[in-house]
Write a protein that holds these residues in place. Structure first.
Motif, mmCIF file in Angstrom:
data_model
loop_
_atom_site.group_PDB
_atom_site.id
_atom_site.type_symbol
_atom_site.label_atom_id
_atom_site.label_comp_id
_atom_site.label_asym_id
_atom_site.label_seq_id
_atom_site.Cartn_x
_atom_site.Cartn_y
_atom_site.Cartn_z
ATOM 1 N N TYR A 1 0.832 -1.195 0.000
ATOM 2 C CA TYR A 1 0.000 0.000 0.000
ATOM 3 C C TYR A 1 0.875 1.257 0.000
ATOM 4 C CZ TYR A 1 -4.415 2.446 1.024
ATOM 5 O OH TYR A 1 -5.546 3.233 0.964
ATOM 6 N N ARG A 2 1.999 1.195 0.741
ATOM 7 C CA ARG A 2 2.928 2.324 0.767
ATOM 8 C C ARG A 2 3.567 2.514 -0.611
ATOM 9 N NH1 ARG A 2 6.783 0.389 3.614
ATOM 10 N NH2 ARG A 2 5.629 0.513 5.572
ATOM 11 N N GLU A 3 3.926 1.392 -1.247
ATOM 12 C CA GLU A 3 4.528 1.483 -2.586
ATOM 13 C C GLU A 3 3.537 2.098 -3.577
ATOM 14 O OE1 GLU A 3 6.367 -1.453 -6.071
ATOM 15 O OE2 GLU A 3 6.144 -2.210 -4.009
ATOM 16 N N LEU A 4 2.275 1.716 -3.462
ATOM 17 C CA LEU A 4 1.232 2.297 -4.310
ATOM 18 C C LEU A 4 1.182 3.810 -4.118
ATOM 19 C CD1 LEU A 4 -1.399 2.047 -6.094
ATOM 20 C CD2 LEU A 4 -2.643 1.847 -3.918
ATOM 21 N N ALA A 5 1.188 4.244 -2.859
ATOM 22 C CA ALA A 5 1.104 5.673 -2.554
ATOM 23 C C ALA A 5 2.319 6.424 -3.098
ATOM 24 C CB ALA A 5 0.983 5.870 -1.049
ATOM 25 N N GLU A 6 3.495 5.801 -3.046
ATOM 26 C CA GLU A 6 4.714 6.439 -3.542
ATOM 27 C C GLU A 6 4.636 6.658 -5.052
ATOM 28 O OE1 GLU A 6 7.600 3.703 -2.127
ATOM 29 O OE2 GLU A 6 7.808 4.663 -0.148
ATOM 30 N N LYS A 7 4.006 5.738 -5.765
ATOM 31 C CA LYS A 7 3.874 5.877 -7.220
ATOM 32 C C LYS A 7 2.951 7.043 -7.594
ATOM 33 C CE LYS A 7 4.544 0.921 -8.148
ATOM 34 N NZ LYS A 7 5.841 1.044 -8.846
ATOM 35 N N LEU A 8 2.012 7.377 -6.684
ATOM 36 C CA LEU A 8 1.016 8.413 -6.982
ATOM 37 C C LEU A 8 1.225 9.675 -6.161
ATOM 38 C CD1 LEU A 8 -2.094 6.048 -7.054
ATOM 39 C CD2 LEU A 8 -1.090 7.210 -9.022
ATOM 40 N N ILE A 9 2.393 9.802 -5.553
ATOM 41 C CA ILE A 9 2.619 10.897 -4.609
ATOM 42 C C ILE A 9 2.566 12.276 -5.278
ATOM 43 C CG2 ILE A 9 5.148 10.994 -4.780
ATOM 44 C CD1 ILE A 9 5.095 11.135 -1.643
ATOM 45 N N HIS A 10 2.822 12.341 -6.589
ATOM 46 C CA HIS A 10 2.802 13.632 -7.293
ATOM 47 C C HIS A 10 1.477 13.902 -8.007
ATOM 48 C CE1 HIS A 10 6.951 14.112 -6.305
ATOM 49 N NE2 HIS A 10 7.346 13.077 -7.030
ATOM 50 N N ASP A 11 0.529 12.996 -7.885
ATOM 51 C CA ASP A 11 -0.764 13.186 -8.544
ATOM 52 C C ASP A 11 -1.618 14.140 -7.706
ATOM 53 O OD1 ASP A 11 -3.419 12.919 -9.595
ATOM 54 O OD2 ASP A 11 -2.799 11.038 -10.523
ATOM 55 N N PRO A 12 -2.016 15.292 -8.274
ATOM 56 C CA PRO A 12 -2.787 16.272 -7.490
ATOM 57 C C PRO A 12 -4.245 15.874 -7.277
ATOM 58 C CG PRO A 12 -2.566 17.020 -9.761
ATOM 59 C CD PRO A 12 -1.738 15.755 -9.652
ATOM 60 N N HIS A 13 -4.687 14.834 -7.987
ATOM 61 C CA HIS A 13 -6.104 14.468 -7.928
ATOM 62 C C HIS A 13 -6.368 13.175 -7.160
ATOM 63 C CE1 HIS A 13 -6.794 17.666 -10.756
ATOM 64 N NE2 HIS A 13 -6.035 17.087 -11.677
ATOM 65 N N VAL A 14 -5.331 12.504 -6.694
ATOM 66 C CA VAL A 14 -5.497 11.221 -6.002
ATOM 67 C C VAL A 14 -4.782 11.264 -4.657
ATOM 68 C CG1 VAL A 14 -5.086 8.724 -6.076
ATOM 69 C CG2 VAL A 14 -5.648 9.956 -8.174
ATOM 70 N N VAL A 15 -5.450 10.768 -3.630
ATOM 71 C CA VAL A 15 -4.816 10.670 -2.314
ATOM 72 C C VAL A 15 -5.035 9.259 -1.778
ATOM 73 C CG1 VAL A 15 -6.858 11.598 -1.120
ATOM 74 C CG2 VAL A 15 -4.644 11.669 0.000
ATOM 75 N N ILE A 16 -3.986 8.670 -1.223
ATOM 76 C CA ILE A 16 -4.022 7.320 -0.656
ATOM 77 C C ILE A 16 -3.982 7.458 0.861
ATOM 78 C CG2 ILE A 16 -2.935 5.042 -0.617
ATOM 79 C CD1 ILE A 16 -3.932 5.924 -3.377
ATOM 80 N N VAL A 17 -5.015 6.938 1.536
ATOM 81 C CA VAL A 17 -5.127 7.147 2.982
ATOM 82 C C VAL A 17 -5.424 5.823 3.684
ATOM 83 C CG1 VAL A 17 -6.004 9.483 2.602
ATOM 84 C CG2 VAL A 17 -7.620 7.629 3.008
ATOM 85 N N GLN A 18 -5.255 5.833 4.996
ATOM 86 C CA GLN A 18 -5.618 4.676 5.802
ATOM 87 C C GLN A 18 -6.156 5.149 7.148
ATOM 88 O OE1 GLN A 18 -2.097 2.299 6.376
ATOM 89 N NE2 GLN A 18 -1.145 3.729 7.800
ATOM 90 N N MET A 19 -7.031 4.299 7.762
ATOM 91 C CA MET A 19 -7.609 4.648 9.055
ATOM 92 C C MET A 19 -7.703 3.408 9.930
ATOM 93 S SD MET A 19 -11.079 6.785 9.984
ATOM 94 C CE MET A 19 -12.336 5.515 10.121
ATOM 95 N N ASP A 20 -7.304 3.555 11.184
ATOM 96 C CA ASP A 20 -7.439 2.475 12.169
ATOM 97 C C ASP A 20 -8.918 2.386 12.547
ATOM 98 O OD1 ASP A 20 -7.517 0.797 14.340
ATOM 99 O OD2 ASP A 20 -5.910 1.797 15.456
ATOM 100 N N ALA A 21 -9.598 1.365 12.041
ATOM 101 C CA ALA A 21 -11.044 1.243 12.252
ATOM 102 C C ALA A 21 -11.391 0.680 13.623
ATOM 103 C CB ALA A 21 -11.655 0.368 11.155
ATOM 104 N N THR A 22 -10.387 0.345 14.419
ATOM 105 C CA THR A 22 -10.661 -0.101 15.788
ATOM 106 C C THR A 22 -10.591 1.059 16.780
ATOM 107 O OG1 THR A 22 -8.369 -0.616 16.386
ATOM 108 C CG2 THR A 22 -9.629 -2.333 15.245
ATOM 109 N N ALA A 23 -9.996 2.176 16.382
ATOM 110 C CA ALA A 23 -9.854 3.330 17.276
ATOM 111 C C ALA A 23 -10.668 4.526 16.806
ATOM 112 C CB ALA A 23 -8.384 3.727 17.386
ATOM 113 N N ASN A 24 -11.303 4.400 15.634
ATOM 114 C CA ASN A 24 -12.107 5.482 15.069
ATOM 115 C C ASN A 24 -13.424 4.924 14.552
ATOM 116 O OD1 ASN A 24 -10.001 7.910 14.757
ATOM 117 N ND2 ASN A 24 -8.958 6.020 14.178
ATOM 118 N N ASP A 25 -14.483 5.699 14.703
ATOM 119 C CA ASP A 25 -15.770 5.267 14.164
ATOM 120 C C ASP A 25 -15.774 5.379 12.647
ATOM 121 O OD1 ASP A 25 -16.991 4.545 16.506
ATOM 122 O OD2 ASP A 25 -17.842 6.522 16.894
ATOM 123 N N VAL A 26 -16.261 4.332 12.005
ATOM 124 C CA VAL A 26 -16.368 4.309 10.546
ATOM 125 C C VAL A 26 -17.754 4.825 10.171
ATOM 126 C CG1 VAL A 26 -16.344 2.861 8.498
ATOM 127 C CG2 VAL A 26 -14.795 2.353 10.397
#
Length: 508
Positions: A423-448
């Motif tokens: 997932y990190r490698e995916l984000a690195e490939k798209l790090i310069h794309d102004p229209h795409v953001v790769i995110v993650q959330m701990d679903a055990t510590a935050n309400d979904v």
């Protein structure tokens, strides 16, 4: 997520203790490992062999990536240990043995089915807790409905801490008795009995036949009747509906066994020192205050269910509402809807019930602010994968200038850890794309938030710019190229890749 970390670990710890205890008692314990109590049936031949060799078999149909299946696993294991010699519990992985699951029309996971001497005998409808499963299986070894033959028997039957449903029939050959027993078979998690003793019918004011649901003696109060009588023509469906509607009463005690049933409706829950054995007066005192207010709103036509729960027993749920476990006398009040919306009563509970009344009135008027369990918003987000929490979820994910791919993960999840570098490698490939953001959330510590449905980990969604209301569940492979190809097909604009990735793509 209902306190998923605590819910997973405590049942697992309890089951582990039981297994270790049994293992240490074995003479082979010094040279062997603790056995698993639940056998995994890996093929159709294994399933058929077990099916036809056991008098009673409870089968759990599951899939490995199903979150509810993961939470059930330690409970099912504990139930198997406690039921040794009574019934056999096994598991079937529907991703590996799809033919078996198609045969029994398994559509949701987990599904628990009971088999007797090779024949299907029903689907388990109770809570996914060891205690509830044990109770269900033990009941299968007893006669269906207990026949009451005397007043003393009836009085003893009604002393139970659970509600009791009793059928009164002047003639044991009555077709309505048969309907009553059929309804009992469909509602096996509840207590049933029947009688044809004339004296007992007379005491209930019943001429020929009737059904009465008796509430447990310790829950009797002035705000509702201690017994409810079935009215109208007899039918299996109507009897079932009558019992399901009245079994809980106006304000039942939530337990680990009935928790899932109570949460099938929008529910107001009061946490305090609920203990009818050691603290009966205190327990009844606060429950009566709640029922006084609840009855007022019920009378005004407002629909909401109510319950009380022991704060110590449900300590693992309190962080879901921003609360800490404690021993304060005053109830802590929350509301949780079937959609997962949560509301917390901030004002201290008052003895005259006015604070609770204000809280509920605001809820029914739509003036309460929803509560979101959230980690602090990260001060820095320098990495290629942006970390988000509930408090900034809307700003990041619902930003209409960005396509977003979001990975809902759990820190303890092994599959999540294997996905992390990809997932990190995916984000690195798209790090310069102004229209795409790769995110993650701990679903055990935050309400979904809805409409995201996270039942297992990891769960990945793609959220296009113009469809924030309809996120798309990613169901492909977790290889970097597969993830990248998916985003390329779904993205709103042509992807802007890093220089190295552009060159590699052009060479292909």
């Amino acid at each position: 997520m209902k306190g998923i970390v605590a819910e997973r670990h405590w049942p697992c710890f309890a089951a582990a203790l039981l297994q270790i205890h049994m293992w240490l008692r074995s003479p082979l314990s010094l040279c062997s490992v603790p056995p698993r109590a639940v056998m995994l049936l890996r093929s159709d031949s294994m399933f058929q062999a077990e099916l036809h060799s056991q008098k009673m078999l409870l089968v759990q149909f599951f899939t490995p990536r199903c979150g509810q299946c993961m939470r059930l696993a330690p409970e099912f294991e504990e139930a198997a240990i406690r039921l040794a010699g009574v019934g056999v519990l096994v598991k079937v992985d529907c991703t590996a043995t799809a033919k078996i699951c198609r045969t029994y029309k398994i559509a949701t996971y987990p599904t628990l089915k009971l088999f007797r001497r090779g024949a299907e005998a029903g689907t388990y409808q109770g809570s996914f807790t060891a205690a509830s499963i044990v109770r269900y299986i033990r009941k299968q070894t007893m006669p269906n409905s207990q026949e009451i033959r005397s007043l003393e028997q009836l009085e003893n039957f009604l002393k139970d801490t659970d509600a009791s449903t009793v059928g009164f029939f002047a003639d044991r050959r009555s077709p309505n008795l048969h309907k009553f027993l059929k309804a009992e078979s469909a509602l096996e998690i509840y207590r049933f009995a029947y009688t044809s003793v004339p004296e007992l019918l007379q005491r209930q004011g019943i001429d020929t036949e009737g059904i009465v649901l008796f509430r447990p003696p310790h829950l009797h109060n002035k705000f509702e009747d201690g017994a409810v009588t079935f009215k109208g023509p007899f039918s299996v469906a109507r009897i079932k509906k009558f019992i399901q509607k009245n079994i809980s009463g106006l304000c039942p005690v939530m337990t680990l066994e009935n928790r899932e049933q109570l949460r099938e409706k929008d529910l107001m829950l009061a946490f305090y020192n609920v203990d009818y054995t050691k603290n009966p007066r205190g327990t009844s005192y606060w429950r009566n205050r709640i029922m006084m207010v609840a009855k007022k709103f019920r009378g005004a036509g407002e629909t909401l269910s109510y319950a009380i729960a022991n704060r110590q027993e449900f300590w693992f749920e309190l962080p879901d509402y921003g609360m800490q476990s404690g021993s304060g006398e005053l109830p802590d009040v929350v509301i949780r809807t079937t959609e997962g919306h949560k509301y917390v009563m901030r004002e201290a509970f008052t003895r005259d019930g006015t604070a609770l009344e204000r809280f509920l009135q605001q809820y029914f008027n739509g003036k309460l602010k929803r509560y979101f369990r959230s980690q602090p918003v990260p001060e820095e987000n320098a990495g290629p994968v942006q970390v988000i929490v509930a408090d900034n979820f809307n700003n990041v994910v619902n930003n209409r200038d960005k396509d977003v791919m979001i990975n809902f993960f759990a820190p303890w999840c092994g599959l999540c850890k294997s996905l992390e570098p990809k997932y990190r490698e995916l984000a690195e490939k798209l790090i310069h794309d102004p229209h795409v953001v790769i995110v993650q959330m701990d679903a055990t510590a935050n309400d979904v938030p809805p409409p995201y449905d996270v039942t297992g980990f990891p769960t990945i969604y793609f959220v296009p710019m113009q469809s924030k209301h309809a996120p798309k569940l990613y169901e492909g492979d977790w290889r970097v190229n597969d993830l990248l190809s998916y985003i390329e097909r779904k993205s709103s604009y042509q992807l802007v890749l890093t220089a190295g990735e552009r060159r590699r793509t052009e060479e292909l």
